[in-house]
Scaffold this active site. Structure first.
Site, PDB file in Angstrom:
ATOM      1  N   GLU A 261      47.586  41.103  32.704  1.00  0.00           N
ATOM      2  CA  GLU A 261      48.517  40.645  33.738  1.00  0.00           C
ATOM      3  C   GLU A 261      49.530  39.676  33.153  1.00  0.00           C
ATOM      4  O   GLU A 261      49.138  38.736  32.454  1.00  0.00           O
ATOM      5  CB  GLU A 261      47.735  39.974  34.885  1.00  0.00           C
ATOM      6  CG  GLU A 261      46.841  40.944  35.635  1.00  0.00           C
ATOM      7  CD  GLU A 261      46.120  40.312  36.832  1.00  0.00           C
ATOM      8  OE1 GLU A 261      46.292  39.100  37.051  1.00  0.00           O
ATOM      9  OE2 GLU A 261      45.406  41.022  37.541  1.00  0.00           O
ATOM     10  N   HIS A 282      48.759  40.787  42.069  1.00  0.00           N
ATOM     11  CA  HIS A 282      47.625  39.874  42.254  1.00  0.00           C
ATOM     12  C   HIS A 282      47.885  38.887  43.404  1.00  0.00           C
ATOM     13  O   HIS A 282      47.808  37.676  43.236  1.00  0.00           O
ATOM     14  CB  HIS A 282      47.331  39.112  40.959  1.00  0.00           C
ATOM     15  CG  HIS A 282      45.914  38.637  40.862  1.00  0.00           C
ATOM     16  ND1 HIS A 282      45.257  38.508  39.661  1.00  0.00           N
ATOM     17  CD2 HIS A 282      45.013  38.251  41.808  1.00  0.00           C
ATOM     18  CE1 HIS A 282      44.029  38.062  39.869  1.00  0.00           C
ATOM     19  NE2 HIS A 282      43.861  37.906  41.167  1.00  0.00           N
TER      20      HIS A 282
END
Length: 309
Positions: A261, A282
């Site tokens: 990420e 997220h």
């Protein structure tokens, strides 16, 4: 007493902390790991969310550190062994943001089944793909929930009106009365994988859950299965997911978390471009209500601990 907030809390929570501990020095600034490693030596309390990784290196640099407070559920971004070794207490707020994550999961399912993203995008492109975007109803389907904790229970509650059969898997035995209360059936992991139309994951990332869903599991799944991951990146093997999306075995995927990420690898970008993938950065716990609950609950815990230090 120096309390440093490295990842921001809700403003209401920050103000509550300041009022409750008027003699404490409270600073708010995000430091990247290299700067944090230097700064942390002066902190008594470090407040973080998911953006900050409290690594062994950072913990060992915190010579005065007594408490690490994680706003949120998971503790996979805190080296718990290092914290224990240095007698540093670690707290978090499990459950405070569960409803937000559960609601996002239901949003993913509806979006995939009814082509909400593709329908919006193609309309913006001037296309009218009514016949192509034939969807599915949720009612009558079987939902598989992997991990029946706070979030798993709320997902089950939210889909009650859709008249679905719900299978659950958990490493712990769920008491018969709890299964009856939530109208679920606890089954083996393999049975859940084989019999669910929709699978949603709610487990932490560790050695046992790394690539919990990979080629072997995809092979066992029903055709046109939907898979949702709003837990932790790495629980699904992204390479395998892309393969089974492309060959049509998997109807669609809802992804809020990724192995890396932000997702920047060639494979991840190809996955994100797949028309039946609905993805978000997220944000499962990122609602105003959840952030308020998380912040206020964490502050209450911090104040209680600090006053008893």
């Amino acid at each position: 007493m120096w309390i440093h907030i490295n990842d921001p809390l809700a403003e209401e929570a920050t103000e509550k902390l300041k009022k409750a501990l008027p003699d404490a020095k409270i600073t708010i600034e995000h430091f990247d790991k290299d700067i944090l490693k230097e700064k942390v030596k002066d902190f008594d309390v470090l407040i973080i969310r998911s953006a900050t990784k409290a690594t062994k290196e950072i913990i060992e640099s915190g010579k005065k550190l007594k408490l690490i407070a994680r706003a949120g559920m998971g503790l996979d971004n805190v080296d718990l062994d290092a914290a224990k070794e240095h007698n540093i207490k670690v707290i978090n707020t499990p459950g405070a943001n569960s409803l937000s994550v559960a609601e996002l999961v239901v949003g993913y399912i509806l979006s995939i089944y009814r082509h909400l993203v593709t329908g919006t995008v193609t309309l913006r492109e001037g296309k009218w793909e009514k016949k192509k975007l034939k969807g599915y109803e949720l009612s009558g389907k079987t939902l598989g929930i992997v991990g029946f904790g706070h979030i798993g229970k709320l997902v089950r509650k939210l889909v009650t009106g859709f008249d679905m059969e719900v299978l659950v898997f958990d490493v712990f035995e769920i008491p018969e009365e709890v299964q009856k209360e939530h109208n679920v059936k606890q089954v083996s992991f393999e049975e859940l994988i084989k019999n669910s139309d929709i699978i949603t994951l709610h487990v932490p990332l560790n050695e046992k859950t790394k690539h919990l869903i990979s080629e072997n599991e995809f092979e066992m799944m029903k055709d046109n299965v939907i898979i949702i991951n709003a837990a932790r990146g790495g629980v699904i093997d992204e390479k395998a997911l892309l393969k089974y999306l492309e060959n049509g075995k998997v109807l669609g995927a809802g992804l809020d978390v990724f192995e890396e990420e932000p997702p920047t690898s060639e494979l991840q970008l190809k996955l994100l471009k797949h028309p039946m993938v609905v993805a978000t950065p997220h944000i499962g716990a990122t609602t105003k209500e959840a952030q308020r609950r998380v912040g206020l609950e964490l502050v209450d815990k911090i104040v209680d601990i600090v006053k008893n230090m």
